[in-house]
Scaffold this motif. Structure first.
Motif, PDB file in Angstrom:
ATOM      1  N   LEU A  37       2.906  58.105  14.030  1.00  9.82           N
ATOM      2  CA  LEU A  37       2.005  57.620  12.996  1.00  9.82           C
ATOM      3  C   LEU A  37       2.481  56.308  12.385  1.00  9.82           C
ATOM      4  O   LEU A  37       1.684  55.548  11.859  1.00  9.82           O
ATOM      5  N   GLY A  38       3.780  56.076  12.421  1.00  9.12           N
ATOM      6  CA  GLY A  38       4.308  54.840  11.850  1.00  9.12           C
ATOM      7  C   GLY A  38       5.747  54.988  11.413  1.00  9.12           C
ATOM      8  O   GLY A  38       6.463  55.884  11.848  1.00  9.12           O
ATOM      9  N   ASP A  58       3.963  52.590   7.220  1.00  7.52           N
ATOM     10  CA  ASP A  58       3.372  51.424   7.883  1.00  7.52           C
ATOM     11  C   ASP A  58       2.974  51.858   9.285  1.00  7.52           C
ATOM     12  O   ASP A  58       3.813  52.295  10.072  1.00  7.52           O
ATOM     13  N   THR A  59       1.690  51.721   9.600  1.00  8.18           N
ATOM     14  CA  THR A  59       1.162  52.219  10.873  1.00  8.18           C
ATOM     15  C   THR A  59       1.457  51.301  12.046  1.00  8.18           C
ATOM     16  O   THR A  59       1.304  51.705  13.192  1.00  8.18           O
ATOM     17  N   LEU A  63      -4.184  51.826  12.114  1.00 14.67           N
ATOM     18  CA  LEU A  63      -5.096  52.117  11.012  1.00 14.67           C
ATOM     19  C   LEU A  63      -5.531  50.791  10.397  1.00 14.67           C
ATOM     20  O   LEU A  63      -4.694  49.905  10.208  1.00 14.67           O
ATOM     21  N   LYS A  64      -6.799  50.649  10.065  1.00 14.28           N
ATOM     22  CA  LYS A  64      -7.289  49.353   9.588  1.00 14.28           C
ATOM     23  C   LYS A  64      -6.563  48.857   8.342  1.00 14.28           C
ATOM     24  O   LYS A  64      -6.403  47.667   8.156  1.00 14.28           O
ATOM     25  N   SER A  65      -6.082  49.754   7.468  1.00 13.88           N
ATOM     26  CA  SER A  65      -5.405  49.316   6.257  1.00 13.88           C
ATOM     27  C   SER A  65      -3.903  49.094   6.460  1.00 13.88           C
ATOM     28  O   SER A  65      -3.252  48.555   5.587  1.00 13.88           O
ATOM     29  N   ASN A  66      -3.366  49.495   7.580  1.00 16.27           N
ATOM     30  CA  ASN A  66      -1.953  49.360   7.954  1.00 16.27           C
ATOM     31  C   ASN A  66      -0.972  50.247   7.193  1.00 16.27           C
ATOM     32  O   ASN A  66       0.091  50.529   7.712  1.00 16.27           O
ATOM     33  N   TYR A 100      -4.252  51.930   0.936  1.00 11.05           N
ATOM     34  CA  TYR A 100      -3.164  51.847  -0.043  1.00 11.05           C
ATOM     35  C   TYR A 100      -2.757  50.397  -0.218  1.00 11.05           C
ATOM     36  O   TYR A 100      -2.585  49.667   0.756  1.00 11.05           O
ATOM     37  N   ASN A 101      -2.602  50.008  -1.467  1.00 11.99           N
ATOM     38  CA  ASN A 101      -2.113  48.680  -1.794  1.00 11.99           C
ATOM     39  C   ASN A 101      -1.128  48.831  -2.947  1.00 11.99           C
ATOM     40  O   ASN A 101      -1.445  49.489  -3.951  1.00 11.99           O
TER      41      ASN A 101
END
Length: 167
Positions: A37-38, A58-59, A63-66, A100-101
């Motif tokens: 998964l990361g 961190d992917t 995943l689009k959001s990383n 997530y940010n």
């Protein structure tokens, strides 16, 4: 000051206690063909207790959001690799989570809004059952648990010694 914080670039004197950089694998994958998964890039911790609440994963791009969060109590030892971990989450569930940010941690209101969306995206009862093997692993006093506890203890010491170093 917001209650939750991350380690960002903080470095522990003993790197062996730091879980950042460890690989995280999904539960469904068999040992020969694990679903990576990361990598654990950071942790979100409670600044009042220094207890780790989430791991920031961190992917590496799938995943689009990383980046996504995994609750600390959903990370388990990987029996054959003490430098890697397992979660009971799958890619399908993770893809439902809001992006997530780290900026969400800057404000109590931003975090509350994000966490509300995160919880709403969480699998409902019956959608998400931890298998027996994972439950057993979670209940052990494994090297993972010892390492996690050492990490939190070092976090408490570091956080108590110098609050400004841990952002």
């Amino acid at each position: 000051m917001p209650r939750y914080r991350t380690l960002r670039d903080f470095h522990f004197p003993n790197a062996a206690e730091d879980i950042r950089g460890a690989e995280l694998f999904g539960e469904n994958a068999d040992q020969a063909n694990r679903d990576r998964l990361g990598v654990i890039a950071d942790v979100v911790f409670d600044s009042d207790t220094s207890k780790v609440v989430y791991a920031v994963v961190d992917t590496g791009g799938w995943l689009k959001s990383n980046r996504f969060l995994v609750p600390a109590d959903h990370i388990f030892p990987l029996p054959d690799n003490p430098q890697a971990y397992l979660t009971d989450l799958t890619r399908a569930w993770i893809e439902r989570f809001p992006e997530y940010n780290e900026k969400y941690l800057d404000s109590v209101d931003l975090w509350a809004d994000y966490e509300g969306k995160y919880r709403a995206a969480w699998p409902q009862a019956g959608e998400h059952d931890i298998d027996g093997k994972t439950k057993a692993a979670a209940q052990t006093t494994s090297e993972f648990r010892k390492r996690w506890q050492a990490f939190e203890e070092r976090l408490r010491q570091s956080h108590g010694d110098d609050r400004d170093e841990v952002a």
